[in-house]
Design an enzyme around this catalytic site. Structure first.
Site, PDB file in Angstrom:
ATOM      1  N   ASP A 205      81.601  19.599  -3.176  1.00  0.00           N
ATOM      2  CA  ASP A 205      82.361  20.300  -2.146  1.00  0.00           C
ATOM      3  C   ASP A 205      82.782  21.692  -2.632  1.00  0.00           C
ATOM      4  O   ASP A 205      83.201  21.854  -3.783  1.00  0.00           O
ATOM      5  CB  ASP A 205      83.609  19.458  -1.842  1.00  0.00           C
ATOM      6  CG  ASP A 205      84.317  19.840  -0.567  1.00  0.00           C
ATOM      7  OD1 ASP A 205      83.711  19.701   0.501  1.00  0.00           O
ATOM      8  OD2 ASP A 205      85.489  20.266  -0.653  1.00  0.00           O
ATOM      9  N   GLU A 268      77.805  22.824  -2.269  1.00  0.00           N
ATOM     10  CA  GLU A 268      78.145  23.422  -0.978  1.00  0.00           C
ATOM     11  C   GLU A 268      78.630  24.839  -1.248  1.00  0.00           C
ATOM     12  O   GLU A 268      79.665  25.035  -1.885  1.00  0.00           O
ATOM     13  CB  GLU A 268      79.248  22.641  -0.255  1.00  0.00           C
ATOM     14  CG  GLU A 268      79.515  23.226   1.126  1.00  0.00           C
ATOM     15  CD  GLU A 268      80.916  22.996   1.680  1.00  0.00           C
ATOM     16  OE1 GLU A 268      81.101  23.169   2.882  1.00  0.00           O
ATOM     17  OE2 GLU A 268      81.837  22.680   0.898  1.00  0.00           O
TER      18      GLU A 268
HETATM   19  C1  GLC Z   1      84.128  21.423   2.686  1.00  0.00           C
HETATM   20  C2  GLC Z   1      83.903  20.217   3.558  1.00  0.00           C
HETATM   21  C3  GLC Z   1      84.895  20.257   4.690  1.00  0.00           C
HETATM   22  C4  GLC Z   1      86.291  20.210   4.111  1.00  0.00           C
HETATM   23  C5  GLC Z   1      86.490  21.328   3.097  1.00  0.00           C
HETATM   24  C6  GLC Z   1      87.705  21.097   2.258  1.00  0.00           C
HETATM   25  O1  GLC Z   1      83.835  22.607   3.340  1.00  0.00           O
HETATM   26  O2  GLC Z   1      82.587  20.174   4.006  1.00  0.00           O
HETATM   27  O3  GLC Z   1      84.702  19.217   5.608  1.00  0.00           O
HETATM   28  O4  GLC Z   1      87.235  20.304   5.134  1.00  0.00           O
HETATM   29  O5  GLC Z   1      85.426  21.421   2.191  1.00  0.00           O
HETATM   30  O6  GLC Z   1      87.478  20.035   1.373  1.00  0.00           O
END
Ligand code: GLC
Length: 536
Positions: A205, A268
């Site tokens: 994440d 991500e």
């Molecule tokens: C990432 C996740 C999202 C979440 C954020 C905070 O972007 O994909 O769903 O709200 O992180 O953890």
């Protein structure tokens, strides 16, 4: 050059499918999906033809951000089941030749995590420095101008200890201090816990958030900001994200991955290509797959996308493996963004580009965003910034399995409303219809797995026009031509590289399949074809 002797690993050859566990399949009639629910659908996933599941967080959590606020990194939330259920899912998935990728959320914990409870208990607590605590400015104000992605300041005042703590997301999601070696060790141990169990990898994440400027300098103003956007975009996050030192902590995580064989680390990262590719790390020390979100963020336009593909192909490090994504639990669904007819083109593009594709659950049946009445909105991003239409609930609604009450997802009313069209748009009805979105996805997935040229072959651009994108995938003497019409009007083009003879192996318009194709090619509006070139 394509080398048929080259060894590719599963995360290069395979296709990943993202399960949002709350919304996939409910096995215990509480209206929320769970691990046994996922287990009961492994046959479906294997039939579909994917090779790996990424499951969004399933760990104990107060659910302020639906599991992205974790209070125990090595447990399972009772809503989703038990550790025994997880172990069973993992071994059953492996028996189905499916890999399991878990969501790792290292940037922040829940404010209910024991680490944070300790950290906030006093200024001299040994875990104080595990989070980002800061004194007020001399005038008593905020430490700096940094903003929360979910609205408002990123600083929260703690009355008891008289300092602010930093949270990039909700105040219930305090950011960890990744400059602290104890924090690093603790999270690397979490990784080992799951890898020892046999988990095949992690989707990490917000990887680009993990380290912030050591001096906490103010972020510059974004002069292009307009008030119809999230308030976070008022500033350019130059000092709060994508800091040079982030690559050192990613490298530490990669070392842990390397202690095990053939595990994958996906990052991500929402950044422009030149910055994104730095997350592969120097000499394979970074993420295996920094998520490439170009198909999510760019306008749906043939020339723009052609340029982006070429730029990406050119910018990748020589041993960096590409990847592509159309949607996820944070983004408007592809069928809502570009319409159902173009969503078929998007499926063909995603599954014929070079690089690992990730599918979002439900996109394979053309699920659309479900409008959620204001009083039923659950997503904090939507609730905190009302009026801006930022809720992510619409793309998180229950999977539509069949035409039964509650769509075969549950036997009770689900946690989010079902799409009104679920009696028509569902897995069961589409499995029986060769012209359905699901049949198209399955045909493309089967073809990709059967053909090395599509799985790992090279990408060759052929032709781009206003609404036309044509490219080839090539391995050895195998050659596939992909032609996609991004517009509603029919068009004709000449294959520019000489005469050839081929056959349509998959088409968005099924009547086109098995027909012969030669130099002059006509496409209907919204039509895409994958052509196996048999003679040149
Ligand atoms: C990432 C996740 C999202 C979440 C954020 C905070 O972007 O994909 O769903 O709200 O992180 O953890």
């Amino acid at each position: 050059m394509y080398n048929s002797d080259q060894h590719y690993v599963w995360w290069q050859e395979g296709v990943i499918y993202q399960v949002y566990p709350r919304s996939f399949k409910d096995s215990n009639s509480d209206g929320i999906g769970d691990l046994q629910g996922i287990l009961s659908k492994l046959d479906y996933l294997q039939w579909l033809g994917i090779q790996a599941l990424w499951i969004s967080p399933i760990f104990p959590s107060p659910m302020a951000d639906f599991g992205y606020d974790i209070s125990d990194y090595t447990g399972i939330h009772p809503l989703f089941g038990s550790m025994a259920d997880f172990d069973q899912l993992l071994s059953e998935a492996h028996r189905h030749n499916l890999k399991i990728i878990l969501d790792l959320v290292p940037n922040h914990t829940s404010d209910q995590h024991p680490w944070f409870l300790e950290s906030r208990s006093s200024r001299d607590n040994p875990k104080r420095d595990w989070y980002l605590w800061h004194d007020a400015a001399p005038d008593g104000g905020l430490p700096n101008n940094w903003l929360s992605v979910f609205g408002g300041s990123a600083w929260e005042w703690d009355e008891a200890t008289g300092q602010f703590y930093y949270h990039a997301f909700l105040k219930e999601q305090p950011d960890l201090n990744w400059r602290n070696p104890e924090v690093q060790d603790a999270m690397l141990q979490v990784m080992r816990f799951w890898l020892d169990k046999g988990v095949d990898g992690f989707r990490v994440d917000v990887m680009w958030h993990m380290i912030k400027d050591s001096e906490f300098r103010n972020n510059p103003l974004n002069l292009d900001y307009t008030p119809d956007h999230a308030t976070y975009q008022q500033l350019i996050p130059a000092y709060s994200t994508d800091q040079p030192e982030v690559h050192d902590v990613v490298a530490e995580m990669r070392k842990v991955m390397n202690e095990y064989s053939e595990r994958v680390m996906i990052g991500e990262i929402y950044l422009p290509i030149d910055q994104l590719v730095t997350y592969y790390g120097k000499d394979n020390t970074g993420a295996h797959l920094p998520f490439n979100f170009q198909l999510v963020v760019l306008p749906w336009d043939a020339r723009t996308i052609a340029k982006a593909i070429e730029k990406y192909e050119k910018t990748l490090p020589s041993d960096g493996w590409p990847n592509w994504v159309l949607g996820n639990h944070d983004q408007t669904r592809i069928a809502s963004r570009i319409g159902l007819a173009q969503a078929r083109i998007a499926a063909m593009l995603l599954l014929t580009l070079r690089g690992t594709p990730t599918l979002y659950y439900g996109d394979e049946i053309g699920m659309v965003d479900v409008p959620i009445p204001p009083d039923l909105i659950q997503d904090p991003q939507g609730l905190n910034m009302p009026g801006l239409n930022l809720s992510r609930d619409p793309e998180r609604t229950p999977m539509q399995w069949n035409a039964d009450q509650y769509a075969g997802f549950s036997t009770v009313a689900p946690w989010l409303p079902l799409a009104e069209n679920y009696r028509v748009v569902n897995v069961q009805s589409q499995q029986e219809d060769p012209g359905s979105m699901l049949s198209l996805y399955r045909d493309l997935l089967q073809l990709r797995q059967a053909e090395p040229a599509l799985k790992t072959g090279r990408y060759e651009p052929v032709l781009t026009e206003d609404t036309l994108l044509v490219y080839q995938r090539v391995a050895g003497d195998q050659r596939f031509l992909i032609a996609l019409n991004f517009g509603e009007a029919p068009l004709t083009f000449d294959y520019p590289l000489g005469n050839f003879n081929g056959e349509v192996v998959v088409g968005t318009h099924p009547e086109r399949e098995a027909t012969v194709v030669e130099k002059s090619i006509r496409l209907q509006g919204n039509e895409g074809i994958v052509v196996h070139i048999t003679e040149r």
